[in-house]
Design a protein around this motif. Structure first.
Motif, mmCIF file in Angstrom:
data_model
loop_
_atom_site.group_PDB
_atom_site.id
_atom_site.type_symbol
_atom_site.label_atom_id
_atom_site.label_comp_id
_atom_site.label_asym_id
_atom_site.label_seq_id
_atom_site.Cartn_x
_atom_site.Cartn_y
_atom_site.Cartn_z
ATOM 1 N N GLY A 44 0.789 -1.230 0.000
ATOM 2 C CA GLY A 44 0.000 0.000 0.000
ATOM 3 C C GLY A 44 0.813 1.268 0.000
ATOM 4 N N LEU A 45 2.152 1.163 -0.126
ATOM 5 C CA LEU A 45 2.984 2.365 -0.130
ATOM 6 C C LEU A 45 3.190 2.937 -1.534
ATOM 7 C CD1 LEU A 45 5.787 1.398 2.439
ATOM 8 C CD2 LEU A 45 3.760 2.807 2.817
ATOM 9 N N ASP A 46 2.838 2.187 -2.552
ATOM 10 C CA ASP A 46 3.064 2.626 -3.930
ATOM 11 C C ASP A 46 2.539 4.021 -4.244
ATOM 12 O OD1 ASP A 46 4.385 0.317 -4.481
ATOM 13 O OD2 ASP A 46 2.782 -0.611 -5.643
ATOM 14 N N PRO A 47 1.357 4.439 -3.717
ATOM 15 C CA PRO A 47 0.859 5.776 -4.057
ATOM 16 C C PRO A 47 1.714 6.910 -3.487
ATOM 17 C CG PRO A 47 -0.922 4.374 -3.268
ATOM 18 C CD PRO A 47 0.356 3.673 -2.945
ATOM 19 N N CYS A 48 2.643 6.594 -2.570
ATOM 20 C CA CYS A 48 3.484 7.640 -1.953
ATOM 21 C C CYS A 48 4.643 7.971 -2.898
ATOM 22 C CB CYS A 48 4.006 7.164 -0.606
ATOM 23 S SG CYS A 48 2.720 6.693 0.573
ATOM 24 N N THR A 49 4.312 8.522 -4.040
ATOM 25 C CA THR A 49 5.297 8.711 -5.104
ATOM 26 C C THR A 49 6.347 9.778 -4.797
ATOM 27 O OG1 THR A 49 3.721 10.209 -6.185
ATOM 28 C CG2 THR A 49 3.739 7.913 -6.910
ATOM 29 N N SER A 50 6.092 10.635 -3.801
ATOM 30 C CA SER A 50 7.059 11.683 -3.444
ATOM 31 C C SER A 50 7.863 11.318 -2.207
ATOM 32 C CB SER A 50 6.326 13.010 -3.203
ATOM 33 O OG SER A 50 5.659 13.445 -4.366
ATOM 34 N N LEU A 51 7.690 10.088 -1.712
ATOM 35 C CA LEU A 51 8.361 9.681 -0.473
ATOM 36 C C LEU A 51 9.872 9.687 -0.644
ATOM 37 C CD1 LEU A 51 7.732 8.660 2.407
ATOM 38 C CD2 LEU A 51 7.882 6.334 1.504
ATOM 39 N N GLU A 52 10.561 10.457 0.213
ATOM 40 C CA GLU A 52 12.012 10.567 0.152
ATOM 41 C C GLU A 52 12.707 9.871 1.319
ATOM 42 O OE1 GLU A 52 13.130 14.637 -0.158
ATOM 43 O OE2 GLU A 52 12.063 14.955 -2.065
ATOM 44 N N VAL A 53 12.038 9.824 2.471
ATOM 45 C CA VAL A 53 12.630 9.231 3.676
ATOM 46 C C VAL A 53 11.650 8.211 4.243
ATOM 47 C CG1 VAL A 53 13.492 9.654 6.013
ATOM 48 C CG2 VAL A 53 13.913 11.345 4.194
ATOM 49 N N LEU A 54 12.096 6.963 4.368
ATOM 50 C CA LEU A 54 11.264 5.907 4.930
ATOM 51 C C LEU A 54 12.027 5.228 6.062
ATOM 52 C CD1 LEU A 54 8.751 4.097 4.914
ATOM 53 C CD2 LEU A 54 9.880 2.684 3.166
ATOM 54 N N VAL A 55 11.393 5.177 7.233
ATOM 55 C CA VAL A 55 11.986 4.538 8.406
ATOM 56 C C VAL A 55 11.082 3.394 8.845
ATOM 57 C CG1 VAL A 55 12.737 4.845 10.797
ATOM 58 C CG2 VAL A 55 13.074 6.698 9.137
ATOM 59 N N LEU A 56 11.628 2.203 8.901
ATOM 60 C CA LEU A 56 10.898 1.011 9.333
ATOM 61 C C LEU A 56 11.581 0.445 10.567
ATOM 62 C CD1 LEU A 56 10.530 -0.724 5.832
ATOM 63 C CD2 LEU A 56 8.891 0.798 6.959
ATOM 64 N N VAL A 57 10.846 0.357 11.657
ATOM 65 C CA VAL A 57 11.393 -0.151 12.912
ATOM 66 C C VAL A 57 10.565 -1.349 13.363
ATOM 67 C CG1 VAL A 57 11.911 0.367 15.327
ATOM 68 C CG2 VAL A 57 12.218 2.136 13.582
ATOM 69 N N ALA A 58 11.243 -2.462 13.644
ATOM 70 C CA ALA A 58 10.572 -3.669 14.147
ATOM 71 C C ALA A 58 9.438 -4.100 13.239
ATOM 72 C CB ALA A 58 10.073 -3.441 15.579
ATOM 73 N N CYS A 59 9.706 -4.161 11.946
ATOM 74 C CA CYS A 59 8.723 -4.621 10.969
ATOM 75 C C CYS A 59 9.133 -5.991 10.430
ATOM 76 C CB CYS A 59 8.620 -3.626 9.814
ATOM 77 S SG CYS A 59 7.998 -1.998 10.286
ATOM 78 N N ASP A 60 8.150 -6.824 10.124
ATOM 79 C CA ASP A 60 8.457 -8.173 9.663
ATOM 80 C C ASP A 60 7.182 -8.793 9.074
ATOM 81 O OD1 ASP A 60 9.681 -10.581 9.206
ATOM 82 O OD2 ASP A 60 9.847 -11.162 11.311
ATOM 83 N N PRO A 61 7.247 -9.255 7.811
ATOM 84 C CA PRO A 61 8.414 -9.259 6.936
ATOM 85 C C PRO A 61 8.625 -7.888 6.291
ATOM 86 C CG PRO A 61 6.552 -10.201 5.775
ATOM 87 C CD PRO A 61 6.082 -9.934 7.178
ATOM 88 N N LEU A 73 12.600 7.791 -3.365
ATOM 89 C CA LEU A 73 13.205 7.449 -2.075
ATOM 90 C C LEU A 73 14.714 7.692 -2.101
ATOM 91 C CD1 LEU A 73 12.189 6.269 0.629
ATOM 92 C CD2 LEU A 73 12.928 4.019 -0.183
ATOM 93 N N ARG A 74 15.202 8.436 -1.114
ATOM 94 C CA ARG A 74 16.622 8.728 -1.027
ATOM 95 C C ARG A 74 17.258 8.177 0.244
ATOM 96 N NH1 ARG A 74 15.599 8.921 -5.329
ATOM 97 N NH2 ARG A 74 15.676 10.615 -6.841
ATOM 98 N N SER A 75 16.459 8.016 1.290
ATOM 99 C CA SER A 75 16.987 7.501 2.555
ATOM 100 C C SER A 75 16.060 6.417 3.086
ATOM 101 C CB SER A 75 17.126 8.620 3.585
ATOM 102 O OG SER A 75 17.578 8.108 4.829
ATOM 103 N N LEU A 76 16.613 5.223 3.289
ATOM 104 C CA LEU A 76 15.849 4.097 3.819
ATOM 105 C C LEU A 76 16.515 3.595 5.089
ATOM 106 C CD1 LEU A 76 13.665 1.851 3.602
ATOM 107 C CD2 LEU A 76 15.335 0.550 2.245
ATOM 108 N N THR A 77 15.732 3.498 6.158
ATOM 109 C CA THR A 77 16.201 2.911 7.408
ATOM 110 C C THR A 77 15.303 1.726 7.732
ATOM 111 O OG1 THR A 77 17.018 5.019 8.290
ATOM 112 C CG2 THR A 77 16.562 3.269 9.883
ATOM 113 N N VAL A 78 15.906 0.567 7.929
ATOM 114 C CA VAL A 78 15.177 -0.636 8.339
ATOM 115 C C VAL A 78 15.933 -1.208 9.532
ATOM 116 C CG1 VAL A 78 14.215 -2.853 7.664
ATOM 117 C CG2 VAL A 78 14.548 -1.068 5.935
ATOM 118 N N ARG A 79 15.360 -1.074 10.719
ATOM 119 C CA ARG A 79 16.082 -1.434 11.947
ATOM 120 C C ARG A 79 15.334 -2.498 12.734
ATOM 121 N NH1 ARG A 79 15.709 0.843 17.047
ATOM 122 N NH2 ARG A 79 14.676 2.770 16.418
#
Length: 224
Positions: A44-61, A73-79
């Motif tokens: 469901g994130l596909d419509p976020c066409t201007s998303l530049e920074v995405l932070v995912l914490v404790a996500c699975d899968p 997207l320019r900055s991706l954090t997956v922690r």
């Protein structure tokens, strides 16, 4: 489409847009920064066409194929999450990819990102090829790579190879253990016990499941 969103994704989008669902297309298109915690479905994130920074914490899968359409997207954090492949990132012009404490083995797709400047792979069970050959190649290209040292990497790889999904990493307080993803705990971002090097070293022989004795889930200490 709003009703199909994972609750954690819906909550993050609502926080960014400023109201609860339903959301409309133009609102998705305005989102530039999104922080998602404890999601079990990133569709469901596909419509976020201007998303530049995405932070995912404790996500699975975490499937990076679900992120491949985020061309801005320019900055991706997956922690502290369940990401085991970076294949979907090859066609995104990322500048920074921070992925500490996941399940990444092969970083070959990252070699196709020409402008990657920052990369954090701490606490991942990287393959021999990725750790010893591909990371140095990225460094030579000018990418700043944060990496587990040989000992932490060896312990992490050993535990994961024995199907014990626990990682070892160094913090300012000392060596720590963590349980990435949501299979062993609902709060992988919390309660990373500090241990002695000898404790971690002892897991290289004997029963690797002894690592679980260091976790005290009733004492959740926020990790930052």
């Amino acid at each position: 489409m709003n009703s199909d969103l994972d609750p954690a994704v819906s909550k993050a989008i609502a926080r960014s847009i400023g109201h609860e669902p339903p959301f409309i297309g133009v609102e998705y298109e305005r989102i530039q920064d999104l922080h998602i915690r404890n999601s079990r479905d990133l569709r469901g994130l596909d419509p976020c066409t201007s998303l530049e920074v995405l932070v995912l914490v404790a996500c699975d899968p975490v499937s990076t194929d679900q992120l491949s359409g985020l061309g801005s997207l320019r900055s991706l954090t997956v922690r502290d999450s369940g990401m085991n492949s970076v294949s979907g990132l090859a066609d995104i012009s990322l500048l920074s990819c921070y992925a500490p404490r996941n399940f990444i083995h092969d970083i070959t797709p990252l070699m196709s990102i020409p402008k990657l400047l920052n990369l954090d792979l701490t606490g991942n069970p990287l393959s021999e090829e990725s750790y010893r050959h591909l990371v140095p190649q990225l460094t030579e290209r000018g990418c700043r790579v944060i990496l587990s040292d040989e000992f932490e990497w060896t312990v992490t790889r050993h535990l994961h190879s024995k199907e014990v999904p626990v990682s070892c990493y160094m913090s300012p307080q000392g060596y720590r253990f963590c349980r990435p993803g949501l299979k062993l705990t609902d709060s992988p971002e919390y309660a990373h016990p500090v241990v002695q090097k000898s404790d971690a070293e002892s897991l290289l022989s004997g029963d690797p499941r002894r690592v679980f004795q260091y976790f005290a889930d009733e004492d959740l200490i926020p990790f930052s």
